[in-house]
Design an enzyme around this catalytic site. Structure first.
Site, short mmCIF file in Angstrom:
data_model
loop_
_atom_site.label_atom_id
_atom_site.label_comp_id
_atom_site.label_asym_id
_atom_site.label_seq_id
_atom_site.Cartn_x
_atom_site.Cartn_y
_atom_site.Cartn_z
N GLU A 128 13.36 15.29 82.79
CA GLU A 128 14.47 15.24 81.85
C GLU A 128 15.53 16.29 82.17
O GLU A 128 16.73 16.07 81.96
CB GLU A 128 13.96 15.44 80.42
CG GLU A 128 13.33 14.20 79.80
CD GLU A 128 14.36 13.18 79.38
OE1 GLU A 128 14.97 12.57 80.28
OE2 GLU A 128 14.53 12.97 78.18
N THR A 181 24.25 11.81 79.22
CA THR A 181 23.69 12.82 78.34
C THR A 181 24.35 14.18 78.55
O THR A 181 24.63 14.91 77.59
CB THR A 181 22.17 12.94 78.56
OG1 THR A 181 21.58 11.65 78.35
CG2 THR A 181 21.55 13.94 77.60
#
Length: 306
Positions: A128, A181
């Site tokens: 991530e 993101t």
């Protein structure tokens, strides 16, 4: 066992009030991965379908997560990974986390489960970090554990899994645009007012209490974000109108899924979820942007072998 095929579910992170600490696992949306043992040491990404993503191990979230778990093992062989993407990158429903979680889950299964699912969360977070620039667990935790997850703390990592009320459904509208993101995090303000913080703390506590007591009205009242949503919604055309349509047609609450652009709504019962899904789709057509709609129960298992 030398090869495994797995389903890696999509997730909704933040859930309005729980930025970086809350998430849930979706049931019928997700990627598929095939992982096999290889006599050659290390990790190789051999095939990717459904998305234009790098095959280089160090540039792929699944590869980075897999390397993280290998650092904690003493083995004289490696693994090959195939990724079949069904979750679009930048969709806001955990595309990168599905790859990262799937990689560590599959390797762990092939090795006889030396790590618990909770322990796998830390390895998946490394992937991530490649995608978003920070190690956060609000997507990988529900993907690996199922249900709802609360990240109580990161140092050390402390994740609590929470069962979903039985009648709870999630509706997700995915506009065919991409919000990265990293860009969605860049617009956030580093400082918040005490008043906003108190409001948000109350909502997080209320949402957790609602989940444990099956109080659907409390869940709905708590799905309110006074910190992140006001800043991020400008990245999503038609957000306010779509959220209004969801709530006006019976949703408990609605907000931005992850970093966006997907918009989620939580509903009590399938019939209300279907009505909300129709209203959200109908409203979003006014933007002229194509969209997909998903209706899902909350997945109690997380990533699994298929």
């Amino acid at each position: 066992m030398n090869e495994i095929k797995i389903f890696c579910p999509a997730t909704i992170a933040n859930l309005s009030c729980g930025f970086d600490v809350l998430g849930l696992c979706l049931e019928n949306i997700g990627d598929e991965m095939i992982i096999r043992k290889s006599p050659e040491k290390g990790i190789r990404i051999t095939k990717i379908t459904g998305a234009d993503l790098p095959l280089e191990t160090e540039k792929n979230v699944a590869g980075v997560a897999a390397l993280a778990i290998l650092k904690n093992l003493d083995i004289d062989f490696g693994f090959e990974i195939e990724i079949h993407k069904k979750i679009k990158a930048g969709s806001g429903i955990g595309s990168s986390s599905a790859s990262a979680a799937g990689a560590v889950f599959g390797i762990n299964e092939l090795l006889g489960k030396p790590f618990s699912r909770h322990q796998l969360v830390e390895f998946a977070m490394k992937g991530e970090a490649l995608a978003s620039g920070s190690e956060h667990a609000d997507n990988v935790a529900p993907c690996l554990l199922g249900g709802f997850t609360l990240v109580r703390g990161y140092n050390p990592l402390d994740v609590i899994r929470i069962d979903s009320p039985s009648e709870l459904y999630a509706v997700v509208l995915h506009p065919q645009i991409e919000v990265k993101t990293s860009e969605a995090r860049a617009i956030l303000e580093p400082m918040i007012t005490l008043k906003s913080a108190i409001t948000q703390w109350g909502n997080v506590g209320g949402l957790i209490a609602g989940l444990y007591t099956n109080d659907y009205e409390l869940i709905g009242r708590s799905l309110n974000d006074v910190i992140v949503e006001p800043l991020r919604k400008k990245l999503i055309p038609g957000f306010d109108a779509t959220k209004f349509a969801a709530i006006h047609n019976g949703a408990l609450g609605s907000g931005i899924s992850g970093a966006g652009p997907s918009i989620f709504a939580l509903c009590k019962g399938q019939s209300i979820a279907e009505k909300v899904a129709f209203a959200m789709t109908d409203t979003y057509m006014n933007t002229g942007i194509p969209s997909d709609i998903h209706i899902s129960k909350i997945n109690p298992i997380g990533v699994k072998t298929i």
